[in-house]
Structures are given as structure tokens and as C-alpha cells.
Enzyme design. Structure first.
Site, PDB file in Angstrom:
ATOM      1  N   MET A   1      -8.313   9.420   8.963  1.00  0.00           N
ATOM      2  CA  MET A   1      -8.947   9.868   7.717  1.00  0.00           C
ATOM      3  C   MET A   1      -9.915  11.026   7.980  1.00  0.00           C
ATOM      4  O   MET A   1     -10.993  11.088   7.372  1.00  0.00           O
ATOM      5  CB  MET A   1      -9.675   8.693   7.030  1.00  0.00           C
TER       6      MET A   1
ATOM      7  N   ASP B   1       0.813  -1.215   0.000  1.00  0.00           N
ATOM      8  CA  ASP B   1       0.000   0.000   0.000  1.00  0.00           C
ATOM      9  C   ASP B   1       0.846   1.264   0.000  1.00  0.00           C
ATOM     10  O   ASP B   1       2.042   1.233   0.280  1.00  0.00           O
ATOM     11  CB  ASP B   1      -0.839   0.028   1.286  1.00  0.00           C
TER      12      ASP B   1
ATOM     13  N   LYS C   1      -3.897   3.144  -2.671  1.00  0.00           N
ATOM     14  CA  LYS C   1      -5.017   4.022  -2.997  1.00  0.00           C
ATOM     15  C   LYS C   1      -4.732   5.320  -2.262  1.00  0.00           C
ATOM     16  O   LYS C   1      -4.719   5.345  -1.049  1.00  0.00           O
ATOM     17  CB  LYS C   1      -6.340   3.447  -2.478  1.00  0.00           C
TER      18      LYS C   1
HETATM   19  C1  LIG Z   1      -6.855   3.597   5.371  1.00  0.00           C
HETATM   20  S1  LIG Z   1      -6.365   4.101   6.971  1.00  0.00           S
HETATM   21  C2  LIG Z   1      -5.261   2.805   7.389  1.00  0.00           C
HETATM   22  C3  LIG Z   1      -4.931   2.755   8.856  1.00  0.00           C
HETATM   23  C4  LIG Z   1      -3.916   1.672   9.177  1.00  0.00           C
HETATM   24  N1  LIG Z   1      -4.457   0.361   8.927  1.00  0.00           N
HETATM   25  C5  LIG Z   1      -3.417   1.748  10.606  1.00  0.00           C
HETATM   26  O1  LIG Z   1      -3.680   0.830  11.406  1.00  0.00           O
HETATM   27  O2  LIG Z   1      -2.693   2.707  10.928  1.00  0.00           O
HETATM   28  C6  LIG Z   1      -5.284   5.425   6.547  1.00  0.00           C
HETATM   29  C7  LIG Z   1      -5.286   6.517   7.613  1.00  0.00           C
HETATM   30  O3  LIG Z   1      -4.491   6.119   8.716  1.00  0.00           O
HETATM   31  C8  LIG Z   1      -3.867   7.251   9.280  1.00  0.00           C
HETATM   32  N2  LIG Z   1      -2.417   7.066   9.193  1.00  0.00           N
HETATM   33  C9  LIG Z   1      -1.769   5.994   8.723  1.00  0.00           C
HETATM   34  N3  LIG Z   1      -0.433   6.133   8.883  1.00  0.00           N
HETATM   35  C10 LIG Z   1      -0.254   7.328   9.475  1.00  0.00           C
HETATM   36  C11 LIG Z   1       0.881   8.044   9.932  1.00  0.00           C
HETATM   37  N4  LIG Z   1       2.128   7.549   9.820  1.00  0.00           N
HETATM   38  N5  LIG Z   1       0.693   9.241  10.516  1.00  0.00           N
HETATM   39  C12 LIG Z   1      -0.528   9.745  10.673  1.00  0.00           C
HETATM   40  N6  LIG Z   1      -1.650   9.137  10.263  1.00  0.00           N
HETATM   41  C13 LIG Z   1      -1.518   7.938   9.681  1.00  0.00           C
HETATM   42  C14 LIG Z   1      -4.355   8.462   8.499  1.00  0.00           C
HETATM   43  O4  LIG Z   1      -5.506   8.970   9.142  1.00  0.00           O
HETATM   44  C15 LIG Z   1      -4.690   7.837   7.177  1.00  0.00           C
HETATM   45  O5  LIG Z   1      -5.597   8.636   6.443  1.00  0.00           O
END
Ligand SMILES: C[S@@+](CC[C@H](N)C(=O)[O-])C[C@H]1O[C@@H](n2cnc3c(N)ncnc32)[C@H](O)[C@@H]1O
Length: 258
Positions: free
Chosen positions: A174, A39, A61
Site C-alpha cells: 500500500m 475482497d 474496498k
Molecule cells: C490491504 S493489503 C492486503 C494484503 C494481503 N493480506 C496480503 O497478505 O497480500 C493490500 C495491498 O497488498 C498488496 N498486494 C496484494 N496483492 C498484490 C499483488 N498480487 N501484487 C502486488 N501487490 C499486492 C498491495 O500493496 C495492496 O495495496
């Protein structure tokens, strides 16, 4: 096309961004894989651990540049499982936290292919921690909610209002698209001075943290160009952040007037 009996798909979390925050088992899976479908939020440094023969397939995505639909990603995993015995599906954070990992697992299993899950460290906890914010703290917060700020159809999660009515720490993933509307909810149900932090690119070298209140954070985020991927944290636990972790875009701090 059918998969061989030796075929094995691993669905693993890559952690929140810092390449050292992956689990030992997921790192072993990267070295093991013949093909990795990964991803957008997987740190590219991790892919350097794959064998030179490993096929790397980007299926990310990102807002405004969606290359594959979820259906296509599901199909791609199966197509690769029919060609390779060792398939790794690598996802940001934890695969079962807003990652659609369970849908992918079910789709693959229904086609008779074995799937192993390797959990990952979710950004929901790691990003606040990297900013020095504990999601719970004795005497400050007894629970935390993790909520998406946006549903698959682009609308607003109704759970946000329930969370805003609670006294829990609220961690929103998100949520940047609807930041102002979300903050309006918290201002209504808590107060304009409710503490809020936003952590962008948490745990990575690009990490930025801003702090403010429900009344001020939208303007602060706009001024500092803070956007996705970001975790929004709402609640008194934000006041526990230590300034040393507030690395960029410092807006110190909870004393900010609204
Ligand atoms: C589709 S979700 C996936 C979340 C992922 N499965 C998790 O457990 O962190 C994507 C969202 O996770 C958050 N996100 C993921 N990595 C991040 C990071 N390093 N810093 C801040 N927000 C993050 C943001 O809100 C982003 O829009």
C-alpha cells in the site's frame, strides 16, 4: 438474530492473485461454503470453484470506490452467519497481513460464532518471488521488514524511517500513494542509488515489474503507469532479480543512473 450451533465461519486467505497459489484447505472451503464474502484482490477464477447454489457477496474496498466500511463488513459476516451454517470470508493474500482479519475474527467470535483461520500466501513474499527477488539471501540480506506505506488515517507509517535506517530488505504494501515521499526517505537514509523494484499485480497474468533506484523509481513508475496493487521492494536483494521475470515495463536495471 442468532447463529445456529452448527454455524461455522472460515476466514481464509486466497493467496496473492494466481488462482493456483491458494492453499488446498482454502480451496476446500470455497467448495464447502454456502456463502462467500470476498475482497477485491481475490481472483474471480477462484469463485468458479464454489457450488452453483453458493451466494457470492462482494465486500471489496478499493481506493476511490469503497462500498462497505470495515464495521459494515464485520456486521455482514455476522448477518450471514445467522442465515447460513457455512460462511466463508475470503481475503487476498494472508488474512492477518494488513488484512484486518483479526478484527473480523474477534468481532465474529465475540458474538459466539466459531471461526477457523486458514492462512494464505501473502503478496509480501509472493510478489517479490514472482519477480525473481529473494527477500533474504545469504551474504546480501539477513532480514526483511514488511511495512504498510499508508496507515488507516491516510498518513505515513513512522516505521518506514526505522526501516530505511536499517540494512534489511524492505517490502512495502500500500505504498504507491506515497511513493515519492517514501523514496525520499530511503535516499536520505541509504542513498539515491539504493535498488528498488515495484511489482504490480504480482503472480497474475497482468504482473508488471519495474526496477530502478530510490532516485529514479518514481519517474519510471509514472512513465510506465505502474500503480496499485503493488509491492515495493527496497534493498540489494533487488539486484538478484533475473531479467526473465521482469515481464513488462522493463527498465533494466540496477545499473540505471540516478
Ligand atoms: C490491504 S493489503 C492486503 C494484503 C494481503 N493480506 C496480503 O497478505 O497480500 C493490500 C495491498 O497488498 C498488496 N498486494 C496484494 N496483492 C498484490 C499483488 N498480487 N501484487 C502486488 N501487490 C499486492 C498491495 O500493496 C495492496 O495495496
Amino acid at each position: 438474530m442468532t447463529a445456529s450451533t452448527a454455524t461455522h465461519v472460515i476466514l481464509a486467505g486466497a493467496g496473492p492473485g494466481d488462482p493456483e497459489l491458494i492453499t488446498v484447505r482454502a480451496l476446500k472451503a470455497i467448495k464447502w461454503a454456502e456463502v462467500i464474502l470476498y475482497d477485491a484482490l481475490v481472483n474471480p477464477e477462484l469463485l468458479k470453484e464454489a457450488s452453483p447454489e453458493c451466494k457470492l457477496v462482494y465486500v471489496g474496498k478499493r481506493k476511490g470506490q469503497q462500498e462497505y466500511s470495515q464495521d459494515e463488513i464485520n456486521q455482514l459476516i455476522v448477518i450471514h452467519a445467522c442465515r447460513y451454517d457455512k460462511v466463508l470470508r475470503l481475503k487476498g493474500g494472508d488474512p492477518f497481513v494488513f488484512g484486518r482479519g483479526h478484527e473480523e475474527m474477534t468481532f465474529v467470535k465475540e458474538r459466539g460464532i466459531s471461526v477457523e483461520i486458514i492462512p494464505g500466501i501473502s503478496s509480501a513474499i509472493a510478489a517479490p518471488a514472482a519477480a525473481g527477488i529473494p527477500v533474504t539471501k545469504r551474504g546480501v540480506s539477513e532480514s526483511f521488514w514488511v511495512i504498510t506505506g499508508m496507515l488507516a488515517n491516510g498518513s505515513f507509517s513512522s516505521d518506514l524511517e526505522l526501516a530505511a535506517r536499517s540494512s534489511a530488505s524492505v517490502v512495502i504494501l500500500m505504498g504507491m500513494t506515497h511513493l515519492n515521499a517514501i523514496m525520499k526517505l530511503f535516499a536520505e537514509h541509504r542513498s539515491l542509488s539504493e535498488p528498488v523494484a515495484i511489482i504490480q499485480h504480482g503472480t497474475t497474468q497482468q504482473q508488471s515489474v519495474i526496477c530502478g533506484t530510490a532516485g529514479s523509481i518514481g519517474e519510471i513508475a509514472g512513465r510506465h503507469g505502474i500503480g496499485s496493487p503493488a509491492v515495493i521492494v527496497v534493498g540489494n536483494v533487488v539486484k538478484e532479480a533475473t531479467t526473465s521475470e521482469i515481464v513488462h515495463a522493463v527498465e533494466v536495471k540496477m545499473k540505471v543512473a540516478v
